[in-house]
Design a protein around this motif. Sequence first.
Motif, PDB file in Angstrom:
ATOM      1  N   SER A 313       0.858  -1.178   0.000  1.00 48.12           N
ATOM      2  CA  SER A 313       0.000   0.000   0.000  1.00 48.12           C
ATOM      3  C   SER A 313       0.897   1.232   0.000  1.00 48.12           C
ATOM      4  N   SER A 314       0.341   2.361  -0.367  1.00 43.83           N
ATOM      5  CA  SER A 314       1.091   3.622  -0.359  1.00 43.83           C
ATOM      6  C   SER A 314       0.122   4.756  -0.047  1.00 43.83           C
ATOM      7  N   TYR A 315       0.635   5.796   0.571  1.00 43.25           N
ATOM      8  CA  TYR A 315      -0.206   6.928   0.932  1.00 43.25           C
ATOM      9  C   TYR A 315       0.671   8.152   1.169  1.00 43.25           C
ATOM     10  N   THR A 316       0.019   9.295   1.318  1.00 42.06           N
ATOM     11  CA  THR A 316       0.690  10.566   1.588  1.00 42.06           C
ATOM     12  C   THR A 316       0.150  11.142   2.883  1.00 42.06           C
ATOM     13  N   LEU A 317       1.039  11.532   3.763  1.00 41.63           N
ATOM     14  CA  LEU A 317       0.677  12.147   5.037  1.00 41.63           C
ATOM     15  C   LEU A 317       1.342  13.516   5.113  1.00 41.63           C
ATOM     16  N   GLY A 318       0.559  14.544   5.455  1.00 42.58           N
ATOM     17  CA  GLY A 318       1.101  15.886   5.548  1.00 42.58           C
ATOM     18  C   GLY A 318       0.539  16.654   6.729  1.00 42.58           C
ATOM     19  N   TYR A 319       1.305  17.614   7.202  1.00 46.54           N
ATOM     20  CA  TYR A 319       0.871  18.475   8.299  1.00 46.54           C
ATOM     21  C   TYR A 319       1.792  19.687   8.359  1.00 46.54           C
ATOM     22  N   SER A 320       1.426  20.643   9.195  1.00 42.02           N
ATOM     23  CA  SER A 320       2.234  21.849   9.395  1.00 42.02           C
ATOM     24  C   SER A 320       2.477  22.045  10.881  1.00 42.02           C
ATOM     25  N   VAL A 321       3.624  22.664  11.202  1.00 43.79           N
ATOM     26  CA  VAL A 321       3.969  22.990  12.588  1.00 43.79           C
ATOM     27  C   VAL A 321       4.488  24.423  12.624  1.00 43.79           C
ATOM     28  N   PRO A 322       4.315  25.109  13.743  1.00 42.38           N
ATOM     29  CA  PRO A 322       4.854  26.475  13.850  1.00 42.38           C
ATOM     30  C   PRO A 322       6.374  26.462  13.858  1.00 42.38           C
ATOM     31  N   SER A 323       6.972  27.402  13.144  1.00 45.57           N
ATOM     32  CA  SER A 323       8.422  27.397  12.982  1.00 45.57           C
ATOM     33  C   SER A 323       9.168  27.785  14.250  1.00 45.57           C
ATOM     34  N   TYR A 324       8.537  28.526  15.167  1.00 46.04           N
ATOM     35  CA  TYR A 324       9.263  28.980  16.351  1.00 46.04           C
ATOM     36  C   TYR A 324       9.675  27.830  17.262  1.00 46.04           C
TER      37      TYR A 324
END
Length: 460
Positions: A313-324
């Motif tokens: 199987s294959s998938y894409t996982l993404g997210y964002s975090v604050p740079s500080y």
Amino acid sequence: MWKSVVVTLLLAATTLGAETFSKNLINKNVERIIDLSTQLVKVTTTITLENAGKDVETNFHLIPEPEHLGSLSHVSVKDALKQDLKVHQVKVDGKTAYRVNLRSNLAAGRTANVVVEYVYTHALESYPSSITQKDKQLVRYFGDHYWYSPYKTSKQTTAVTLASKNIESYSKLKPVSQTESTIKYGPYSDIDAFGIDQMIIHYENNSPFLTVTRLERLIEISHWGNIAVQEDIEILHTGAKLKGSFSRYDYQRDTSTTHHSIKSYKTVLPAAAHSIYYRDSNGNISTSQVRTRKDWIELELRPRFPLFGGWRSSYTLGYSVPSYQYLYKLPNGNYKLNMRLLDHVFDDMQVDELETSIVLPVGVQNVQVSYPFEVTKLDNEVAHKFLDTIGRQVIKLKKTDLVEQHIQDMEIVYEWSPHLLFHEPILISIALYAMFLICIIYVRLDFSIHSKKEEHSKKD
């Protein structure tokens, strides 16, 4: 004559400088724990080293079992205070070894306690290699009853922890005993250096045999306050392959909790992660669940179909975090990024190949990268994002055969001027100004074939 003397001196210097195993050290006591409860083989060994010679010793050597040398993914050593000791891979007498530097010199007649941890991947063999949907998964482990070492061992005990108390067979080098899912070997005495006696254990292990065959991790740094992370993950069930056809009806009727198929698994994300998405080639997978914990975010990933042996199987996982939380400004005006080269995918994970790309902001200079362990640095690239006229430098790193112990921070230090924050806003302003100017000019231009004077004369 002088040439022969020079050659002799060079050979003598080479011989004196060559690394050898110490003849003064002995393993006074060895207590080994082999954990076979997951798809990984984890060996934790507590050693009491004794200097039986007259010279001071500053280091000692480790040699993994020859049978599993190609499967060794991680080596770490701690002293009695649980502080990490420096480990270097070396060649000694044609053998691959690890030199461990002691924190303090070991004088003659003194002892030192150290804890050695080995983690092996792909060291368990499915036996049989193919099973039906309802069968239990059996595996075999080939190891050594003795602690493999270049030094003599005075006393040794070994405890093997299994995933189940259902044991088909195991080698019986006396004294040996079994209690539930634990097999104890020893104590054994007076074991010669490089002593070998094969251990074989055949038992039931239905833990997830899930391997990340390839992981592409993309980290985009922005000084506007955000770091975007995206992971493209390919996974494979590396347990016993499914024999015969798959029956959805039988699968739904099976209420067993110790099944060898994989329905779901949990990924741990940073506590500040937001804008999380999870999709495969067919689109977003809505069956995933996000749970907020105190110090992290737990994401339960459920593939569109259960994974049996040999299924992918294959998938894409993404997210964002604050740079500080990851990007800091140093006193000299430079910037430092501390971020993980590899992050948690699932418990007891094994990653065959990792490629991490770090996209730096526009206009960075004098980039310095520090790695937590040995990696392969690929050629840098230049990425062009929205309204990028200069381009962004991309650092690409590659590593094979990783486990959870490789989840460590890398460090990137670079120079960057804050006025570059206005690079894209200025480009947007110029683009809007040019668009409005073109519209004004276009409205005021006359594209008719006849002039207005001719039209007025015709009306008169």
